[in-house]
Design an enzyme around this catalytic site. Structure first.
Site, short mmCIF file in Angstrom:
data_model
loop_
_atom_site.label_atom_id
_atom_site.label_comp_id
_atom_site.label_asym_id
_atom_site.label_seq_id
_atom_site.Cartn_x
_atom_site.Cartn_y
_atom_site.Cartn_z
CD1 TRP A 127 32.68 36.40 40.46
CD2 TRP A 127 34.37 34.94 40.28
NE1 TRP A 127 32.45 35.62 39.34
CE2 TRP A 127 33.46 34.71 39.22
CE3 TRP A 127 35.51 34.14 40.37
CZ2 TRP A 127 33.65 33.72 38.26
CZ3 TRP A 127 35.70 33.16 39.43
CH2 TRP A 127 34.79 32.95 38.39
CG ASP A 208 40.75 36.85 40.10
OD1 ASP A 208 41.07 36.97 38.91
OD2 ASP A 208 39.65 36.36 40.46
CB ALA A 210 39.41 38.50 35.97
CE LYS A 243 35.26 38.44 32.64
NZ LYS A 243 35.61 37.20 33.34
C1 HCI Z 1 31.14 37.38 36.39
O1 HCI Z 1 30.03 37.66 35.90
O2 HCI Z 1 31.42 37.59 37.57
C2 HCI Z 1 32.23 36.81 35.52
C3 HCI Z 1 31.76 35.82 34.53
C4 HCI Z 1 31.47 34.46 35.10
C5 HCI Z 1 30.33 34.27 35.86
C6 HCI Z 1 30.04 33.03 36.38
C7 HCI Z 1 30.88 31.97 36.09
C8 HCI Z 1 32.01 32.16 35.32
C9 HCI Z 1 32.30 33.41 34.82
#
Ligand code: HCI
Length: 393
Positions: A127, A208, A210, A243
């Site tokens: 990420w 992580d 999420a 989520k």
């Molecule tokens: C994501 O789209 O990977 C998760 C949502 C997100 C994206 C960017 C900053 C915080 C959360």
């Protein structure tokens, strides 16, 4: 003062939502930020959350502080959600945080107090926000091999070899389920040697989590974390309710720590709270209280689980449908991996120029690495999208 500053680069994922909003084309498609959407493209408030908020509104008499760790009922419920209803929680600690990102940063700061010279190893890719969050805590980062774009699968053997480069005491960041951005995950059989390697080499797991409930199911998505907890002496987990409870803006997640024993977990937990104290003092309460109400009430919990399961199955169907549409339009099996992946995301394997073309010519928005949000797909437009993708090849 401020004249010394240059403008900060925008968050690439969040910035896509702004570009999308400003696009006037009615056929546009938002496959960017990881937010669940239903078939009408709406991110609705879940039924159980609505009901819990109603109960909260009717029963809440004060807005005074709850406490450093947030709502203790929530914290216990999160431990049970992650480790199972019957799990022994005696060497576990949990505290509520401002979203999953708040949990990541809190754990990073806590680990920096414990072992500032460690390197944190990240999957390649990971990420986009992992690196800045961990660097902000002062850590050096390195990567281990993870995704094989040619096959769309995890390079499990290369991952194991790569992890052998880590020094004893280093920290390994792992996606508990629903890998972001690739959608490719280790099977539980492939997790086993990874867990054994961490134990043998004294590497600290930092998980992580999420997207619990978005992959193979609530229990199944926690299987890797549970396997880890059964084998390792210590670990940390950053969880998120953004989520699976769809409470994004209310910012609820949790830091979970597993210690060698109850006393060690208590001490580490006290340092986690000292960390949040200097970051933001206390976490926001509202949605954490709603989540606690849901998880402590049999009927609400059952309703939440069934709505979450419907969301998960919708994403699975979209995966199958999109893979089939791409097979039809491309006359190839090149994109079949999409149906095998789990979670909110997969990568199409396009170049940045192809992603730009999809946006400029077709109004299709996805992250520059060709990551798309499965929940942003529309059942009745899968062939339109597949045609556009094929047109860029
Ligand atoms: C994501 O789209 O990977 C998760 C949502 C997100 C994206 C960017 C900053 C915080 C959360």
């Amino acid at each position: 003062m401020f004249e010394t500053l240059d403008p900060a680069p925008p968050d690439k994922i969040l910035n896509l939502s702004v570009l999308f909003k400003n696009d006037a084309r009615p056929t546009k498609m938002d496959l960017g930020v990881g937010v669940y959407k239903n078939s009408q493209g709406a991110t609705v408030i879940m039924r159980a959350v609505r009901e819990a908020e109603k109960r909260l509104y009717e029963s809440q008499t004060t807005k005074t502080y709850v406490g450093m760790a947030g709502d203790e009922g929530f914290n216990k419920a999160m431990l049970q959600l992650v480790f199972g209803e019957k799990a022994d929680l005696s060497r576990m600690f949990a505290c509520q945080t401002a979203g999953g990102s708040g949990a990541l940063r809190t754990i990073a700061d806590l680990l920096a107090k414990a072992r500032p010279d460690a390197t944190i190893w990240l999957s390649d890719p990971t990420w986009a926000n992992h690196v800045p969050i961990l660097k902000a805590a002062g850590f050096k980062t390195a990567t281990y091999p993870y995704f094989d774009p040619a096959s769309g699968t995890v390079k499990a053997d290369a991952m194991l070899e790569g992890l052998k480069q880590a020094k004893a005491g280093d920290i390994i960041l792992l996606h508990g389920c629903c890998h972001n951005p690739t959608g490719a995950n280790l099977t539980i059989q492939q997790w086993a040697p990874v867990v054994d390697l961490l134990v043998e080499r004294d590497l600290f797991p930092f998980v992580d989590l999420a997207y619990q409930g978005f992959g193979d199911g609530l229990e199944e998505d926690a299987a890797a974390v549970r396997l880890l907890a059964s084998k390792v002496a210590e670990m940390a987990v950053a969880t998120s309710c953004s989520k699976n409870f769809s409470v994004y803006r209310d910012r609820v997640g949790a830091v979970i720590l597993v210690g060698k024993d109850a006393e060690a977990a208590k001490i580490a937990g006290s340092q986690a709270l000292a960390t949040t104290r200097v970051l933001y003092s206390m976490p926001p309460d509202h949605a954490a209280a709603a989540v606690r109400i849901i998880l402590e009430d049999d009927a609400l919990r059952a309703d939440w689980k069934s709505e979450l399961e419907a969301m998960r199955l919708r994403m699975l169907n979209l995966r199958k449908g999109f893979a089939e549409a791409l097979r039809r339009q491309s006359n190839s099996s090149r994109f079949d991996f999409i149906a095998d992946h789990r979670g909110m995301f997969s990568r199409l394997g396009l170049t940045e120029a192809q992603v730009d073309r999809l946006r400029d010519e077709f109004g299709i928005y996805m992250v520059g690495d060709s990551r798309f949000n499965v929940a942003g797909l529309k059942e009745d437009r899968l062939d339109d999208l597949a045609k556009a993708v094929v047109a860029t090849l």
